[in-house]
Structures are given as C-alpha cells and as structure tokens.
Motif scaffolding. Structure first.
Motif, short mmCIF file in Angstrom:
data_model
loop_
_atom_site.label_atom_id
_atom_site.label_comp_id
_atom_site.label_asym_id
_atom_site.label_seq_id
_atom_site.Cartn_x
_atom_site.Cartn_y
_atom_site.Cartn_z
N GLY A 182 34.21 62.33 6.59
CA GLY A 182 33.46 61.96 5.46
C GLY A 182 32.11 61.88 5.86
N ALA A 183 30.93 62.39 4.95
CA ALA A 183 29.73 62.00 5.36
C ALA A 183 28.94 61.66 4.17
N ILE A 184 28.01 60.46 4.29
CA ILE A 184 26.99 60.16 3.09
C ILE A 184 25.49 60.30 3.71
N GLU A 185 24.87 60.76 2.97
CA GLU A 185 23.34 61.09 3.10
C GLU A 185 22.98 60.34 2.06
N ALA A 186 22.50 58.84 2.45
CA ALA A 186 22.09 57.95 1.43
C ALA A 186 20.61 57.72 1.19
N GLY A 187 20.08 58.52 0.29
CA GLY A 187 18.64 58.51 -0.01
C GLY A 187 18.10 57.65 -1.03
N GLY A 188 16.87 57.50 -1.15
CA GLY A 188 16.26 56.59 -2.15
C GLY A 188 16.55 57.16 -3.55
N LEU A 241 40.95 60.83 5.66
CA LEU A 241 39.72 60.90 6.54
C LEU A 241 39.95 59.89 7.79
N ALA A 242 39.28 60.64 9.04
CA ALA A 242 39.59 59.64 10.21
C ALA A 242 38.29 59.18 10.25
N ALA A 243 37.19 59.37 9.78
CA ALA A 243 35.76 58.60 10.11
C ALA A 243 34.75 59.18 8.97
N ILE A 244 34.12 57.97 8.64
CA ILE A 244 32.96 58.34 7.75
C ILE A 244 31.58 58.15 8.43
N GLY A 245 30.64 59.08 8.19
CA GLY A 245 29.25 59.04 9.00
C GLY A 245 28.38 58.65 7.93
N ILE A 246 27.38 57.51 7.86
CA ILE A 246 26.35 57.46 6.87
C ILE A 246 25.00 57.20 7.56
N GLY A 247 24.25 58.31 6.95
CA GLY A 247 22.85 58.23 7.49
C GLY A 247 21.95 57.74 6.26
N SER A 248 21.53 56.73 6.16
CA SER A 248 20.79 55.89 5.12
C SER A 248 19.38 55.74 5.19
#
Ligand code: ZN
Length: 293
Positions: free
Chosen positions: A9-15, A57-64
């Motif tokens: 899973g991937a999350i690009e957490a923007g404003g 899901l094996a892992a989740i990456g967050i770029g925030s």
C-alpha cells in the motif's frame, strides 16, 4: 497477476489531497484513489477504508507533508509535528494506519519519497548521489546517497538556506514566518505573488522577476553542489512549470559557478521524470524497503 511478490500500500499525504495506491510497486499499481485532505479523522477513515478493501497487504509506505518525525528511534515517530494545518499537529499518522490495518508502515516526508523515486526509477536513476527539490507553495528537498535517504534527526530543510540577495530585489522582506528572506521566503510561489501580484508564469516574459527567481534557484543548485557533489539535482514543483525557467536556472548556474565543479551544470540540473506521481511512487519504494530490511 503476480502472486510471488508482496502486495504493497502507498499513501502520498499532501496538504490538499491524499493519493492512495495498492500494487506490487510503482510500476504495477492495481488500484488508486485520490481524496481531499480534510481533518485527520475524516481523511484517515477514508484512507483506511480504501486500503482495507485490499486483503493481504504486506507493508504500507507513507510519504507525508511535514514537518514530521521520521526517526524510528523517537517515541514521536510517525507523527506530524507542529503545523498550521488545522487539526493535524501531533497527529499520529503512521501509527493510526498501522494499528487500524495491522500492517507494518514506513514513514517519511513526501519530498524524500519523491527524491527516492527519482533516484531509483526517474531522472536520477544513473547517479550515486542526487537531490530532488520541489519549488511550489514551499521549497523542500530530499537527498539520496547510494539508494538511501540522507537525514539524521529531522530531515533536510533546503528551502531555508539563505541566498545572497539580488541587487534589484533588495527591498522585499520575504514571506518565511521563521526567517523572512530565506530561499523559500524569496522564491516560493507565495513569495512571488507577494511582491509581484501574480505567479511567475503569468508575468510577462521580460519581467525582471524571471531573472531574479532563476538567480536564487541557480545559487541554490551551486550551494548544493558545493556541499554534496550530487550527480543530479532534479527540480520539480509548480513554479518550475514556468516557461523558460529551467533553462534560465541552468544557464545562470553555469555562468556563476566559476568553472569549479567536475560536471557541467547542464548535466547535473535535470527535470523530473516521474512527476506528478513521484511521491506515490516513492511511498511504494518506502514500503518495499521496509520488507527488505
Ligand atoms: Zn525560512
């Protein structure tokens, strides 16, 4: 459908928006969604609901967006720190996602995630050391060395270096609430609008703003080169969409570097290859790296 590799899973957490993805890597996204950033409760509930639709899901990456705590040894790891964004200060973003889904989570800045993606699979993929800088609402950068994100406590704050003031830009006090006329205070999108009333791309081609902003960003590139000897500096973000700005930065950096560096400016300073999805791509790589240890 590959089944031998872990689903990520991937999350690009923007404003202003969260971009969510599920897949086997940035090149094999099987589901993607974009949601508006509102208060943490609403935004995280929608994020978790989307990721929860995908079993295994094996892992989740967050770029925030930041500021945030990226040091895994710190008890505040995974938290957004003091931010003017209502409700988000002290939000345990990574912990909330990890607990809700029962999946290990990797957490870093959106800019570091984008820098990682450009270094592994984008404009800087042929390099040992690279820098990614986004010039938009703010100015932020990430540094990659040997495929890894560089940073100790905290993360790089490239936008808050202080350039030498241009002679024809000496009156403007700058918009950074912390430093006034740091680089972000002088050359970010809001700084441009604050003193000229329009974005750079809307100002006439012969307006002096173009040379002033190119000059500050060229000085930033030469400062980064002096400090880090990067093989590539990738320049992204909304301000870089201004016609002619990229070429002007390269020309100015070349004209002012004194012939001092090993590589020509035109080889080092590059356009992004993955924009506008480099942040999401980087979040996938953060998740994959977590599994690889
Ligand atoms: Zn500043």
């Amino acid at each position: 459908m590959p089944t031998d590799r872990p689903l990520l899973g991937a999350i690009e957490a923007g404003g202003t928006k969260f971009v969510l993805g599920v897949g086997y890597g940035p090149g094999e996204i099987i589901d993607q969604r974009q949601i508006a950033t509102r208060d943490p409760e609403t935004t995280l509930a929608e994020t978790i609901a989307f990721l929860g639709e995908h079993a295994g899901l094996a892992a989740i990456g967050i770029g925030s967006f930041g500021p945030l705590e990226r040091d895994s040894r710190d008890p505040r790891w995974g938290h957004i720190l003091a931010t003017p964004k209502p409700g988000w200060s002290d939000c345990d973003l990574a912990g909330h996602v990890a607990r809700a889904l029962g999946v290990p989570v990797a957490f870093d800045t959106d800019v570091n995630a984008a820098a990682l993606a450009e270094a592994r699979a984008g404009a800087a993929r042929d390099t040992q050391v690279s820098v990614y800088v986004t010039i938009g609402t703010g100015i932020g950068g990430g540094v990659i060395a040997d495929g890894r994100i560089v940073g100790g406590k905290g993360h790089p704050e490239l936008g808050h270096m202080r350039p030498r003031r241009a002679a024809d830009d000496s009156d403007f006090e700058g918009v950074c609430p912390f430093h006034g006329d740091c680089l972000e205070g002088l050359a970010s999108g809001p700084a441009i609008i604050a003193r000229w009333g329009q974005s750079l791309s809307h100002l006439a081609a012969d307006h002096p703003a173009h040379a002033i902003i190119a000059g500050y960003l060229a000085e930033m590139c030469n400062t980064l080169r002096a400090a880090l000897a990067p093989d590539a500096i990738v320049l992204g973000g909304g301000v870089m969409g201004t016609p002619g700005l990229f070429d002007s930065i390269v020309e100015t950096a070349h004209a002012t570097d004194g012939g001092y560096f090993a590589l020509p400016a035109a080889q080092v300073i590059r356009r992004p290859a993955l924009a506008p999805v480099s942040g999401l791509a980087g979040a996938f790589l953060l998740a994959a790296d977590l599994l690889d240890g």
